[in-house]
Design an enzyme around this catalytic site. Sequence first.
Site, PDB file in Angstrom:
ATOM      1  N   GLU A  45       0.832  -1.198   0.000  1.00  0.00           N
ATOM      2  CA  GLU A  45       0.000   0.000   0.000  1.00  0.00           C
ATOM      3  C   GLU A  45       0.869   1.251   0.000  1.00  0.00           C
ATOM      4  O   GLU A  45       1.859   1.338   0.728  1.00  0.00           O
ATOM      5  CB  GLU A  45      -0.893  -0.025   1.241  1.00  0.00           C
ATOM      6  CG  GLU A  45      -1.898   1.099   1.347  1.00  0.00           C
ATOM      7  CD  GLU A  45      -2.836   0.923   2.533  1.00  0.00           C
ATOM      8  OE1 GLU A  45      -3.825   1.663   2.617  1.00  0.00           O
ATOM      9  OE2 GLU A  45      -2.578   0.036   3.384  1.00  0.00           O
ATOM     10  N   LYS A 114      -9.114   3.183  -2.749  1.00  0.00           N
ATOM     11  CA  LYS A 114      -9.489   2.384  -1.576  1.00  0.00           C
ATOM     12  C   LYS A 114     -10.927   2.706  -1.169  1.00  0.00           C
ATOM     13  O   LYS A 114     -11.346   3.864  -1.155  1.00  0.00           O
ATOM     14  CB  LYS A 114      -8.528   2.687  -0.422  1.00  0.00           C
ATOM     15  CG  LYS A 114      -8.598   1.715   0.747  1.00  0.00           C
ATOM     16  CD  LYS A 114      -7.455   1.985   1.722  1.00  0.00           C
ATOM     17  CE  LYS A 114      -7.468   1.004   2.887  1.00  0.00           C
ATOM     18  NZ  LYS A 114      -6.332   1.232   3.820  1.00  0.00           N
ATOM     19  N   CYS A 175      -5.585  -3.429   2.027  1.00  0.00           N
ATOM     20  CA  CYS A 175      -5.414  -3.533   3.477  1.00  0.00           C
ATOM     21  C   CYS A 175      -6.735  -3.663   4.245  1.00  0.00           C
ATOM     22  O   CYS A 175      -7.301  -4.732   4.324  1.00  0.00           O
ATOM     23  CB  CYS A 175      -4.602  -2.342   3.988  1.00  0.00           C
ATOM     24  SG  CYS A 175      -3.842  -2.636   5.611  1.00  0.00           S
ATOM     25  N   SER A 362      21.069  -0.701  34.169  1.00  0.00           N
ATOM     26  CA  SER A 362      20.773  -0.636  35.603  1.00  0.00           C
ATOM     27  C   SER A 362      21.083  -1.933  36.329  1.00  0.00           C
ATOM     28  O   SER A 362      21.092  -1.973  37.546  1.00  0.00           O
ATOM     29  CB  SER A 362      19.295  -0.306  35.800  1.00  0.00           C
ATOM     30  OG  SER A 362      18.487  -1.401  35.366  1.00  0.00           O
TER      31      SER A 362
END
Length: 712
Positions: A45, A114, A175, A362
């Site tokens: 896309e 789309k 999509c 850490s």
Amino acid sequence: MVHLVTLATCNLNQWALDFEGNRDRIIESIRQAKAQGAIFRTGPELEITGYGCLDHFLEPDLYMHAWEVYRDILTSPEAQDMLIDVGMPVYHKNIRYNCRVVAYNKEILLIRPKLWMANDGNYRELRYFTPWRGLNQSEDYFLPRAIRDVTKQTTVPFGDVCLRSNFTYFGFETCEELFTPNSPHIKMALGGVEIFTNSSGSHHELRKLNTRLELITEATKKCGGVYLYSNQRGCDGDRLYYDGCALIIVNGEVVAQAAQFGLKDVETIVATVDLDTVRSHRSSPSFGMQSQNTPEASLNTVVKYSAFSDGTNLDYDPTIVPTPTRPIRYHSPEEEIALGPACWLWDYLRRCRAAGFFIPLSGGIDSCATSVIVHSMCRLVAKEAKEGNQQVIADARRLARVSEDNEPDYLPTDPNEFCARIFHTCYMGSENSSQETRDRARDLAKAIGSYHVNFNIDTVTTAIRVLFTTVTGHTPKFKMFGGTPTENLALQNIQARIRMVLAYMFAQLLPWVRFGGNAPGGLLVLGSANVDESLRGYLTKYDCSSADINPIGGISKHDLKKFIAYARDAFELPILNEFLTATPTAELEPITEDYVQSDEADMGMTYDELSVFGRLRKVKKCGPYSMFLSLLHEWSPRLTPAEIAVKVKRFFYFYAINRHKMTTITPAYHAEQYSPDDNRFDLRPFLILPGFPWAAKKIDEVVKRYSETKQD
């Protein structure tokens, strides 16, 4: 009768607004498809511009540049004698559309906008594009002059159209249309379409691929057909990682699958399919009856395409066979964490032109997990270098500061050696730090190969405390020495914030220290706050959770522990076992015989409970009252209603008072559905009434009724 066609789809690592790079990757995918005998190629896309342009999609320049790039593709020698389907944004009648443009031999056959937009979670497509509402309708689109000069066309069909060749129909989805209840492929299948495409910009979330692949396979399991799924892969400039996994499906079964994660910029997959198997699959009477009631699915655009067989060729070659089916390949969540954020980090590092990464270690599991993900990235680089990936080798050589003059034969095939060149770690100890965390940080750095430094911050924090006392005449104390909660918190926060300041200083200057004044750029500072701590607000604003990017900011503590257990064995790092068994602690308060600071004790809830709260709040859309009712059934009788009420109210209180921290949180790799990422994924205000008093009263009423029922 056998009717074979060879089709191609691909993963492309596109980058927002990288017009030339995107163009070259598209052309390379076409070249790869043609080299493997394909007669049709589809791609992701919005592949010309990159999917993640966001508000750049509002700029007219972008649409002009998209057509300029498309002209280069259309006229390239690789794009001839092949049907090509390319994704790009298109202006039509002053409206912006997200489109597929289909062409053959410098002739544009159709533009298909789309129909349905993704507009939730990470997606804001309706902000940029308008969906095409003319279902089964099309109209003329007037091509730009520069394109007309190439194609010798003035107009082309624009709308909800399919493509009919002399032997089959092609239909196009984009999509989100696959995820809608009434997906276009249903109508298209009944109208005669046999080959479907879905061009996608679908991002990675842990455990999400299963859902996507189920929908893709189901698309043709019932209706029959050949389904080509294409996706972007990589970081195209934002928090998302698009996770590829291009597919070719025939009648619900996979015949080709590309990798989900990886460092290849272009990955093209090809399959030879038999269209007669589609026709046989659709032989049921019910399919025929429903098809008769469905209008023809396309505009009847006919392409005379001699490379296609019409099924009557008597000289059929028996050596050409359909691609066999194969099982779908999935990664475990632990593998997804090892691969997805690592690929995202690689794209970010090579594209932002920084000199490498820096992280304060850490000695705890969060900074450990971030560091192991960088190590995983170096392993991927080494693997690609061994396989001869020239793009990865070129990027790695630049990052490693080598040239033809100083190290002409250098290849990044040793992950620890490459890690030593680009990854920098440090341990910033204090009087509240333990020897155990100091040793774990040192041993981890040695195991993965990072360049490590070790120092104390006490002189800096003492200077700040003395300054405060000099100005105010007051000396703040920790609570164990008689201080108030306010003093105690302030003394913790100054340590955390000093670490952030020092992290940026060392990130800017360590390349200069190591490589001299000509060292290019500084280091990207990596964050290591997990999604649960961000949700609860259990972090200091502008402490070392403030960084440039954070690869674990969307991953839960529970999943991070499972990832570390996986990496311990898969990466042969036995030191990781010490991180798994250590108690999570910030080490910001003095350690005594009777007291060691504990994260879960400070928060008043466990990390596992935070994950539950997060999913109910975001995914299930629960407020305090509905969350309480849900947990009342789930956690009883292990906890009483009163205990559950306390936990729910405590969570929402701290979520509310700390929501402001999410406005400045480090951009994090998106991996979890309940991410609290402000303004990007979780659109909630940052000034919230902390007690949620109305909901709290209703919770108390339920607790009271339960108590009265028990007494009766």
